[in-house]
Structure formats: structure tokens, C-alpha cells
Design an enzyme around this catalytic site. Structure first.
Site, PDB file in Angstrom:
ATOM      1  N   SER A 190       0.668  -1.187   0.606  1.00 50.88           N
ATOM      2  CA  SER A 190       0.014   0.091  -0.042  1.00 50.88           C
ATOM      3  C   SER A 190       0.543   1.415  -0.226  1.00 50.88           C
ATOM      4  O   SER A 190       2.636   1.171   0.181  1.00 50.88           O
ATOM      5  CB  SER A 190      -0.676   0.166   1.562  1.00 50.88           C
ATOM      6  OG  SER A 190      -1.789   0.719   1.212  1.00 50.88           O
ATOM      7  N   CYS A 191       0.237   2.334  -0.802  1.00 45.75           N
ATOM      8  CA  CYS A 191       0.769   3.949  -0.335  1.00 45.75           C
ATOM      9  C   CYS A 191      -0.136   4.792  -0.123  1.00 45.75           C
ATOM     10  O   CYS A 191      -0.837   4.679   0.700  1.00 45.75           O
ATOM     11  CB  CYS A 191       2.233   3.968  -1.303  1.00 45.75           C
ATOM     12  SG  CYS A 191       0.856   3.560  -2.468  1.00 45.75           S
ATOM     13  N   GLY A 192       0.746   6.026  -0.755  1.00 42.91           N
ATOM     14  CA  GLY A 192      -0.227   7.157  -1.332  1.00 42.91           C
ATOM     15  C   GLY A 192      -1.598   6.658  -1.588  1.00 42.91           C
ATOM     16  O   GLY A 192      -2.755   7.174  -1.562  1.00 42.91           O
TER      17      GLY A 192
END
Length: 286
Positions: free
Chosen positions: A241-243
Site C-alpha cells: 500500500s502507499c498514498g
């Protein structure tokens, strides 16, 4: 752990030797956060690898979804990639500006849509130019080809799946954002998004996985140490996951190079989870 047959990365030397092969197609997949100028497309027009077309992660996405650059349908992906002059018989080589951000996202999309013959240029445009290799300017408009895509849902996760996972903890969630964003100490770059992380997530900032000076990915032992040091078990299920689902691909790529090829990517990532009325969040260190 990786060999040339299965390693997603190719060297500048390899690409220089093969860039004129009829079935090697090069795409510039550079990306920047909202508001950062010049735009990636303008950088591309100023200088790109010879013959490279531009892969726009915002264009090759589901335009009916308000979230940033969510996966398109298989039909749309096939149409968009065909319009970039790529067929199912081609070897696709992706690169970005050399700060490992966007090419891995495009690479995972190709894999998720059934195209295994896809590689990433190690070091990207940065290393290519540092070695004095030729670039071109202006737009490349390839002759359209036929590309048939089939979607593999196992490679992607939805918010509903991740909400259920907060309870079961069946899958480890690894967040690629910088520690101050993960811990909720820094504001998000997108307006109206809360600060923090998915409860139970681990944090491996993507920039720890490549050498900023050269743009090259770090050696396998360094990649392994970054994950194990963050408490990640490489033999248990993983979701990245990330932004907004782009830099998560850097983690996905690093794991793939370590032989962990069956991970999934949370497409909505923090731009979905972090919305005002979104699921519960956690702050502080993992």
C-alpha cells in the site's frame, strides 16, 4: 534469488543492445505527486529514450472512479496499451525518471492484466543519461497494435478486503509512504485526507529500496534487510500500500526480486482509506 530469465529488472547495457529489436517496446512511465511541476508528460516531451511512448498512469485508469488512477477494465487496458503500439507478442520495457516511483506500478499492471513479458530499466532515465546514452525529444506516436488483456484479481486488493483483514490479520499490509506520513506526523499531499495508517500495517518507505545517487535498486541483501527490519515475514501473505497505489509497486517489485511473487497491491491505498469518513486509522510507529 533472481536470474536474468525471471528478474523484472534489465540493465542499461541490455536495453542499449536491444532497443532497436522489432518486438522490444519501451514506455516512459514517469509520475509525480499532484502539484509537482513540470508535469511528467512535459519532462517526457523534453527528453525520453529513443522510440519510447508515454505511459500515463492517470490516463490508463478507470475514469468513472473519483479516486486517483484506479485500475481500468481489461478491455480499456487492452485498448490503451494497443494504442501505445504494443501487442501481446512484445517485450515491454518500462522506465521512469530514475526515482523508483512509477515504473513498478505500470509493471504490476501489465502482470495483473496477463502480460508476463515486461521488464523495468534499472536506474531509469537517470542512469541512462549519466552514461551518456542518446535521448530524443517530442512525442512518439506508435502504430496501434492489438493487445488482449485478462484481469487477475488476485494481484489487487479492495478496501473491503483490507477492512476485513484488519480483523483477521491474514495478510501483512506494508505501507511504502515516508515514516512521518505513516505515523501521522505529516499532512498528506492530497486535500481532505486524514493522517495515519491502516491499523496493523508495517512501514517500509520505498526510497529505502533504491540508491538515490544512481537510481538503481539496492542489492538483494539490502532489500531483504529493509523488510525483515520492519517486522515483515517474507514467507507469509503480503499486501502493499502507499498514498495512491503507485509507490506501493516499488515494494511489490523488491519483494518479487526476493522471490515473493504472489503479493497483492491495494489499489485505492491511503487516498481511499484516509478519506474523512473512511475506516479507523492508527498513528504512531508500527
Amino acid at each position: 534469488m533472481t536470474d536474468t530469465a525471471t528478474d523484472p529488472l534489465v540493465s542499461t547495457e541490455w536495453l542499449a543492445a536491444h532497443i532497436n529489436d522489432a518486438n522490444v517496446k519501451v514506455l516512459d512511465a514517469s509520475f509525480k505527486l499532484p502539484g509537482v511541476l513540470p508535469l511528467p508528460k512535459d519532462d517526457y516531451l523534453a527528453a525520453h529514450l529513443p522510440g519510447a511512448a508515454f505511459f500515463d498512469v492517470d490516463a490508463v485508469s478507470d475514469h468513472s472512479n473519483p479516486l486517483p488512477h484506479m485500475y481500468p477494465s481489461a478491455e480499456q487496458f487492452g485498448r490503451d496499451i494497443g494504442n501505445l503500439g504494443i501487442s501481446n507478442a512484445d517485450t515491454v520495457v518500462l522506465y521512469d525518471a530514475g526515482g523508483w516511483v512509477a515504473a513498478p506500478r505500470a509493471w504490476w499492471m501489465f502482470l495483473a492484466f496477463g502480460h508476463a513479458n515486461v521488464r523495468i530499466l534499472n536506474g531509469g532515465l537517470k542512469k541512462w543519461r549519466a552514461e551518456g546514452r542518446a535521448t530524443e525529444s517530442g512525442e512518439v506516436k506508435p502504430k496501434p497494435a492489438t493487445f488482449r488483456a485478462s484481469y487477475d484479481a488476485k494481484r489487487v486488493r479492495s478496501m473491503q478486503q483490507l477492512v476485513a483483514n484488519v480483523e483477521t490479520r491474514a495478510e501483512q499490509v506494508i505501507d511504502a509512504r515516508a515514516a512521518d506520513r505513516f505515523e501521522g506526523r505529516a499532512p498528506e499531499p492530497r486535500a481532505g485526507i486524514r493522517s495515519g495508517h491502516i491499523p496493523g500495517a508495517r512501514n517500509v518507505p520505498y526510497n529505502q529500496l533504491f540508491d538515490a545517487a544512481t537510481g538503481e535498486m539496492k542489492p538483494l541483501q539490502d532489500l531483504r534487510a529493509a523488510f525483515t527490519g520492519a517486522g515483515v515475514k517474507l514467507d507469509a501473505p503480503i499486501v502493499t500500500s502507499c498514498g495512491s497505489g503507485v509507490s506501493a509497486g516499488v515494494l511489490t517489485l523488491a519483494l518479487y526480486r526476493l522471490g515473493v511473487t504472489d503479493t497483492a497491491l491495494y489499489d485505492g491505498s491511503w487516498s481511499e482509506w484516509g478519506q474523512e469518513k473512511g475506516p479507523p486509522i492508527a498513528t504512531g510507529p508500527a
